[in-house]
Design a protein around this motif. Structure first.
Motif, PDB file in Angstrom:
ATOM      1  N   THR A  92       0.811  -1.008   0.069  1.00  0.00           N
ATOM      2  CA  THR A  92       0.051   0.093  -0.068  1.00  0.00           C
ATOM      3  C   THR A  92       0.757   1.193   0.048  1.00  0.00           C
ATOM      4  OG1 THR A  92      -1.463  -1.342   1.387  1.00  0.00           O
ATOM      5  CG2 THR A  92      -2.019   1.097   1.276  1.00  0.00           C
ATOM      6  N   LEU A  93       1.886   1.145   0.837  1.00  0.00           N
ATOM      7  CA  LEU A  93       2.770   2.452   0.981  1.00  0.00           C
ATOM      8  C   LEU A  93       3.528   2.672  -0.396  1.00  0.00           C
ATOM      9  CD1 LEU A  93       3.345   4.360   3.506  1.00  0.00           C
ATOM     10  CD2 LEU A  93       5.657   2.964   3.476  1.00  0.00           C
ATOM     11  N   PHE A  94       4.265   1.814  -0.811  1.00  0.00           N
ATOM     12  CA  PHE A  94       4.664   2.030  -2.181  1.00  0.00           C
ATOM     13  C   PHE A  94       3.790   2.313  -3.176  1.00  0.00           C
ATOM     14  CE2 PHE A  94       8.582   0.124  -0.227  1.00  0.00           C
ATOM     15  CZ  PHE A  94       9.536   0.652  -1.076  1.00  0.00           C
ATOM     16  N   GLY A  95       2.707   1.625  -3.224  1.00  0.00           N
ATOM     17  CA  GLY A  95       1.574   2.226  -4.231  1.00  0.00           C
ATOM     18  C   GLY A  95       1.226   3.624  -4.115  1.00  0.00           C
ATOM     19  N   ILE A  96       1.082   4.037  -2.836  1.00  0.00           N
ATOM     20  CA  ILE A  96       0.697   5.524  -2.714  1.00  0.00           C
ATOM     21  C   ILE A  96       1.864   6.378  -2.992  1.00  0.00           C
ATOM     22  CG2 ILE A  96       0.000   7.163  -0.977  1.00  0.00           C
ATOM     23  CD1 ILE A  96      -1.536   4.957   0.188  1.00  0.00           C
ATOM     24  N   LEU A  97       3.015   5.902  -2.776  1.00  0.00           N
ATOM     25  CA  LEU A  97       4.230   6.647  -3.310  1.00  0.00           C
ATOM     26  C   LEU A  97       4.579   6.603  -4.781  1.00  0.00           C
ATOM     27  CD1 LEU A  97       7.052   5.818  -0.438  1.00  0.00           C
ATOM     28  CD2 LEU A  97       5.558   7.727  -0.485  1.00  0.00           C
ATOM     29  N   LEU A  98       4.262   5.838  -5.112  1.00  0.00           N
ATOM     30  CA  LEU A  98       4.344   6.040  -6.961  1.00  0.00           C
ATOM     31  C   LEU A  98       3.406   6.638  -7.457  1.00  0.00           C
ATOM     32  CD1 LEU A  98       6.007   4.304  -8.818  1.00  0.00           C
ATOM     33  CD2 LEU A  98       4.576   2.652  -8.848  1.00  0.00           C
ATOM     34  N   SER A 101       4.470  10.145  -7.022  1.00  0.00           N
ATOM     35  CA  SER A 101       5.445  10.674  -7.962  1.00  0.00           C
ATOM     36  C   SER A 101       4.905  10.736  -9.317  1.00  0.00           C
ATOM     37  CB  SER A 101       6.432   9.429  -7.878  1.00  0.00           C
ATOM     38  OG  SER A 101       6.017   8.408  -8.441  1.00  0.00           O
ATOM     39  N   LEU A 102       3.859   9.953  -9.852  1.00  0.00           N
ATOM     40  CA  LEU A 102       3.137  10.228 -10.997  1.00  0.00           C
ATOM     41  C   LEU A 102       2.354  11.363 -10.937  1.00  0.00           C
ATOM     42  CD1 LEU A 102       1.616   6.617 -11.646  1.00  0.00           C
ATOM     43  CD2 LEU A 102       3.636   7.560 -12.594  1.00  0.00           C
ATOM     44  N   TRP A 103       1.810  11.816 -10.082  1.00  0.00           N
ATOM     45  CA  TRP A 103       1.095  13.027  -9.982  1.00  0.00           C
ATOM     46  C   TRP A 103       1.940  14.355  -9.912  1.00  0.00           C
ATOM     47  CZ3 TRP A 103       1.129  17.102  -6.083  1.00  0.00           C
ATOM     48  CH2 TRP A 103      -0.009  18.208  -6.172  1.00  0.00           C
ATOM     49  N   ILE A 153      -1.997  -2.003  -8.655  1.00  0.00           N
ATOM     50  CA  ILE A 153      -3.417  -1.440  -8.578  1.00  0.00           C
ATOM     51  C   ILE A 153      -3.747  -0.454  -7.506  1.00  0.00           C
ATOM     52  CG2 ILE A 153      -3.908  -3.310  -6.753  1.00  0.00           C
ATOM     53  CD1 ILE A 153      -6.097  -2.436  -9.870  1.00  0.00           C
ATOM     54  N   THR A 154      -2.859  -0.492  -6.371  1.00  0.00           N
ATOM     55  CA  THR A 154      -2.910   0.717  -5.481  1.00  0.00           C
ATOM     56  C   THR A 154      -2.412   1.797  -6.289  1.00  0.00           C
ATOM     57  OG1 THR A 154      -2.248  -0.915  -3.633  1.00  0.00           O
ATOM     58  CG2 THR A 154      -2.308   1.814  -3.066  1.00  0.00           C
ATOM     59  N   THR A 155      -1.460   1.853  -7.029  1.00  0.00           N
ATOM     60  CA  THR A 155      -0.923   3.093  -7.723  1.00  0.00           C
ATOM     61  C   THR A 155      -1.907   3.610  -8.639  1.00  0.00           C
ATOM     62  OG1 THR A 155       1.175   2.276  -7.759  1.00  0.00           O
ATOM     63  CG2 THR A 155       0.953   4.130  -9.122  1.00  0.00           C
ATOM     64  N   LEU A 156      -2.551   2.705  -9.289  1.00  0.00           N
ATOM     65  CA  LEU A 156      -3.435   3.067 -10.415  1.00  0.00           C
ATOM     66  C   LEU A 156      -4.807   3.702  -9.895  1.00  0.00           C
ATOM     67  CD1 LEU A 156      -3.117   0.110 -13.094  1.00  0.00           C
ATOM     68  CD2 LEU A 156      -2.324   2.816 -13.228  1.00  0.00           C
ATOM     69  N   VAL A 157      -5.230   2.960  -8.747  1.00  0.00           N
ATOM     70  CA  VAL A 157      -6.450   3.585  -8.132  1.00  0.00           C
ATOM     71  C   VAL A 157      -6.165   5.010  -7.519  1.00  0.00           C
ATOM     72  CG1 VAL A 157      -8.178   3.364  -6.310  1.00  0.00           C
ATOM     73  CG2 VAL A 157      -7.634   1.418  -7.833  1.00  0.00           C
ATOM     74  N   VAL A 158      -5.215   4.994  -6.870  1.00  0.00           N
ATOM     75  CA  VAL A 158      -4.973   6.345  -5.955  1.00  0.00           C
ATOM     76  C   VAL A 158      -4.500   7.487  -7.176  1.00  0.00           C
ATOM     77  CG1 VAL A 158      -3.332   7.393  -4.346  1.00  0.00           C
ATOM     78  CG2 VAL A 158      -4.202   5.234  -3.973  1.00  0.00           C
ATOM     79  N   TYR A 159      -3.795   7.196  -8.109  1.00  0.00           N
ATOM     80  CA  TYR A 159      -3.290   8.291  -8.911  1.00  0.00           C
ATOM     81  C   TYR A 159      -4.749   8.697  -9.756  1.00  0.00           C
ATOM     82  CZ  TYR A 159      -1.398  10.548 -12.986  1.00  0.00           C
ATOM     83  OH  TYR A 159      -1.059  11.508 -13.922  1.00  0.00           O
ATOM     84  N   SER A 160      -5.640   7.808 -10.092  1.00  0.00           N
ATOM     85  CA  SER A 160      -6.908   8.448 -10.665  1.00  0.00           C
ATOM     86  C   SER A 160      -7.612   8.918  -9.780  1.00  0.00           C
ATOM     87  CB  SER A 160      -7.604   7.176 -11.440  1.00  0.00           C
ATOM     88  OG  SER A 160      -8.525   6.617 -10.395  1.00  0.00           O
ATOM     89  N   ALA A 161      -7.674   8.732  -8.555  1.00  0.00           N
ATOM     90  CA  ALA A 161      -8.223   9.691  -7.552  1.00  0.00           C
ATOM     91  C   ALA A 161      -7.627  10.842  -7.533  1.00  0.00           C
ATOM     92  CB  ALA A 161      -8.501   8.758  -6.173  1.00  0.00           C
ATOM     93  N   PHE A 184      -0.726  19.509  -2.723  1.00  0.00           N
ATOM     94  CA  PHE A 184      -0.818  17.930  -2.496  1.00  0.00           C
ATOM     95  C   PHE A 184      -1.204  18.153  -0.856  1.00  0.00           C
ATOM     96  CE2 PHE A 184       0.737  14.141  -0.578  1.00  0.00           C
ATOM     97  CZ  PHE A 184      -0.044  13.183  -1.512  1.00  0.00           C
ATOM     98  N   LYS A 185      -0.659  18.810  -0.104  1.00  0.00           N
ATOM     99  CA  LYS A 185      -0.961  18.704   1.374  1.00  0.00           C
ATOM    100  C   LYS A 185      -2.412  19.312   1.722  1.00  0.00           C
ATOM    101  CE  LYS A 185       0.667  21.007   5.363  1.00  0.00           C
ATOM    102  NZ  LYS A 185       1.580  22.113   5.603  1.00  0.00           N
ATOM    103  N   HIS A 186      -2.470  20.303   1.195  1.00  0.00           N
ATOM    104  CA  HIS A 186      -3.983  21.155   1.470  1.00  0.00           C
ATOM    105  C   HIS A 186      -5.340  20.604   0.836  1.00  0.00           C
ATOM    106  CE1 HIS A 186      -2.345  23.854   4.352  1.00  0.00           C
ATOM    107  NE2 HIS A 186      -1.451  24.255   3.438  1.00  0.00           N
ATOM    108  N   ALA A 187      -4.795  20.294  -0.684  1.00  0.00           N
ATOM    109  CA  ALA A 187      -6.153  19.733  -1.312  1.00  0.00           C
ATOM    110  C   ALA A 187      -5.912  18.288  -1.713  1.00  0.00           C
ATOM    111  CB  ALA A 187      -6.057  20.609  -2.604  1.00  0.00           C
ATOM    112  N   ILE A 188      -4.868  18.012  -2.484  1.00  0.00           N
ATOM    113  CA  ILE A 188      -5.303  16.456  -3.048  1.00  0.00           C
ATOM    114  C   ILE A 188      -5.133  15.367  -1.908  1.00  0.00           C
ATOM    115  CG2 ILE A 188      -3.836  14.995  -4.457  1.00  0.00           C
ATOM    116  CD1 ILE A 188      -4.770  17.618  -6.168  1.00  0.00           C
TER     117      ILE A 188
END
Lengths: 270, 269
Positions: A92-98, A101-103, A153-161, A184-188
């Motif tokens: 989960t952590l790596f997925g969110i970090l990735l 970085s995509l964002w 899958i975490t990366t894709l879901v979170v990035y699209s969110a 990122f901190k205040h909105a995303i």
């Protein structure tokens, strides 16, 4: 006075109706379970099914109690649970970090796009042998299996969110001169917290798959190992007992994450 | 000396298989403390002008300068208020208001007091610690106004901030905004498609034309109307005269536009 009384009565009637409905649902749920277990037991005792292959609820209970009382089950359970939790957290952590970085860079996300598509489409457990060769036949490989299955899958879901956050929130921040990190901190981040938490629920299940398959392939401990061992020595009661334990603990973990989700959502928005 | 100057500003929007000229050679200058209304049909590039002044998008051609300094990136010098309030639902009202100071790293006890003082001024002192979802549309827009004002911007950009509100709330908010901005001597550009609102609030009205966006005519609001609060302006006899003139101008523009579209369609045949 009289009017409020009837209002109150109506409300009470509604409540009792809801309560009754819940009761009916519970009754059905319990009776299905009991019927299933009973039928299984009877079928096994009367040799409608082969007890050697399909075991029976009482034998399974005996196996579990026996293994617990001599302590051997604890190690297996502990190993599998720790591996699953580690795999789940790392994935989960790596997925969110990735995803972050995509964002951060539109170009990076465009470059990575085809690779992500391939990695996502790929059945991750097929990578098992390679992971074991690379990381050695031990718990590291198994944790890696538990993690790798949920990363993409975490990366894709979170990035699209991230991308679905209303750009006007960003606009408000930009008009104050906000940096990328401040946006990122205040909105995303706060806007996508619910989406990120809901990936946790999916990932718990996925990590179980990765870890059990990993244990099938290489291990001397764990519930996955017990299943394979039981299969090889033709002790299907042991296989069934392991399955029952997996079902129970996977459900507990899922429920725990669900509670955590409710708690986090409540405390992040109010 | 002019405060804000747009010098031959043009802007294009590019997409893969097309481009549109959103703004064509826009030039104007605004004095300090002036209230300008940009009035025009939707799609005439009103909001694009604001985004360019705010530095959110960069114009394709031309120059924008604020106090003789070219506008490069967004800075706290500019306050931008959008059509909807866009209050962050996960922050309390006071935290929403304090976003500006936090982002510019000027947040302190002082700004907090200032936030509370401003919230009190717009009648939101009691809900400072509430979340936006529990407020009505008018209250939310007032909170958004305070959020815009807290960084003490030199120029305020209002992008149809009243359009999502019901009529009564809208009139009340116009009254409040006009009072506040006069009190703080703010230079303001208001984008709107409401003729009445433009006359009631501003000193000058720039009527815009679409495809591409240009300023077709500038109306001066009579001096008698300028210093009156918006509600009284709407009752003034000169209000109706100006309203009719602006209406006629817009109507004429629309006819020209329709002819344009018709001729384009005919070419296609």
């Amino acid at each position: 006075m009289k009017a409020t009384n009837t209002d109150e009565q109506l409300f009470k009637a509604y409540l009792s109706k809801v309560k009754k409905e819940t009761k009916i649902v519970y009754t059905w749920q319990v009776s299905i379970l009991i019927t299933f277990v009973l039928l299984w037991e009877i079928a096994s005792r009367l040799y409608w099914i082969d007890p050697l292959l399909f075991s029976s609820p009482t034998t399974i209970c005996q196996v579990i109690i026996e293994k617990f009382s001599n302590g051997s089950l604890f190690t297996h359970l502990e190993v599998t649970l720790l591996e699953t939790i580690a795999g789940f957290l790392i994935g989960t952590l790596f997925g969110i970090l990735l995803a972050i970085s995509l964002w951060t860079s539109k170009r990076f996300s465009r470059i990575m796009d085809p690779y992500l598509v391939i990695l996502n489409a790929m059945p991750k457990v097929a990578l098992g042998p390679i992971i074991i060769v690379a990381l050695g036949p031990g718990y590291v490989s198994i944790i890696a299996m538990g993690a790798i299955i949920s990363v993409i899958i975490t990366t894709l879901v979170v990035y699209s969110a991230f991308n679905e956050v209303d750009p006007n929130f960003e606009k408000v921040l930009i008009s104050f001169g906000a940096s990328k990190w401040q946006i990122f901190k205040h909105a995303i981040f706060p806007a996508t917290l619910p989406a990120m938490i809901s990936t946790l629920k999916v990932n718990v299940g996925l990590s179980w798959v990765g870890v059990i398959v990993g244990e099938f392939l290489v291990s001397k401990q764990g519930l996955g190992y017990l299943i394979i061992y039981g299969f090889q020595v033709f002790d299907f009661s042991l296989v069934m007992a392991s399955l029952v334990l997996i079902a129970i603990f996977a459900a507990i973990m899922y429920k725990f994450v669900e509670r955590m989700e409710a708690w986090l959502i409540k405390h992040s928005s109010s | 000396m002019s405060f804000l100057t747009l010098d031959h500003v043009s802007h294009y929007y590019f997409s893969k298989n097309n481009y549109t000229k959103a703004l064509d050679d826009i030039s104007f200058s605004i004095q300090k403390g002036e209230f300008i209304a940009l009035l025009g049909p939707s799609g005439c590039g009103k909001s694009t002008i604001l985004s360019i002044i705010a530095g959110i998008i960069k114009q394709t051609e031309g120059k924008v300068s604020l106090q003789k300094k070219e506008v490069e990136t967004t800075a706290s010098e500019i306050g931008y208020m959008l059509q909807q309030d866009y209050l962050f639902p996960w922050k309390t009202i006071v935290d929403n208001v304090l976003l500006g100071p936090k982002i510019t790293h000027t947040h302190s006890k002082n700004t907090e007091q200032k936030a509370l003082k401003l919230l009190k001024e717009v009648g939101l002192a009691e809900v400072a610690n509430a979340y936006p979802s529990s407020l009505s549309g008018g209250m939310r827009q007032r909170a958004a106004l305070v959020r815009t004002l807290i960084n003490d911007p030199k120029i305020l950009l209002l992008d149809e901030p009243f359009s999502a509100l019901d009529y009564q709330t809208k009139l009340k908010l116009e009254e409040l905004v006009s009072k506040l901005l006069k009190a703080y001597h703010k230079t303001t550009i208001l984008v709107t498609h409401d003729i009445g609102e433009a006359i009631a609030m501003s000193d000058r009205i720039f009527v815009m034309d679409a495809n591409p966006g240009t300023i077709s005519k500038v109306f001066e609001v009579p001096i008698e109307l300028r210093n009156e609060p918006p509600l009284l302006v709407r009752r003034h006899p000169k209000y109706q005269i100006l309203f009719d003139k602006v209406w006629e101008e817009l109507d004429q523009r629309e006819n020209v536009q329709t002819k344009k579209v018709v001729s384009i369609n005919n070419e296609g045949d």
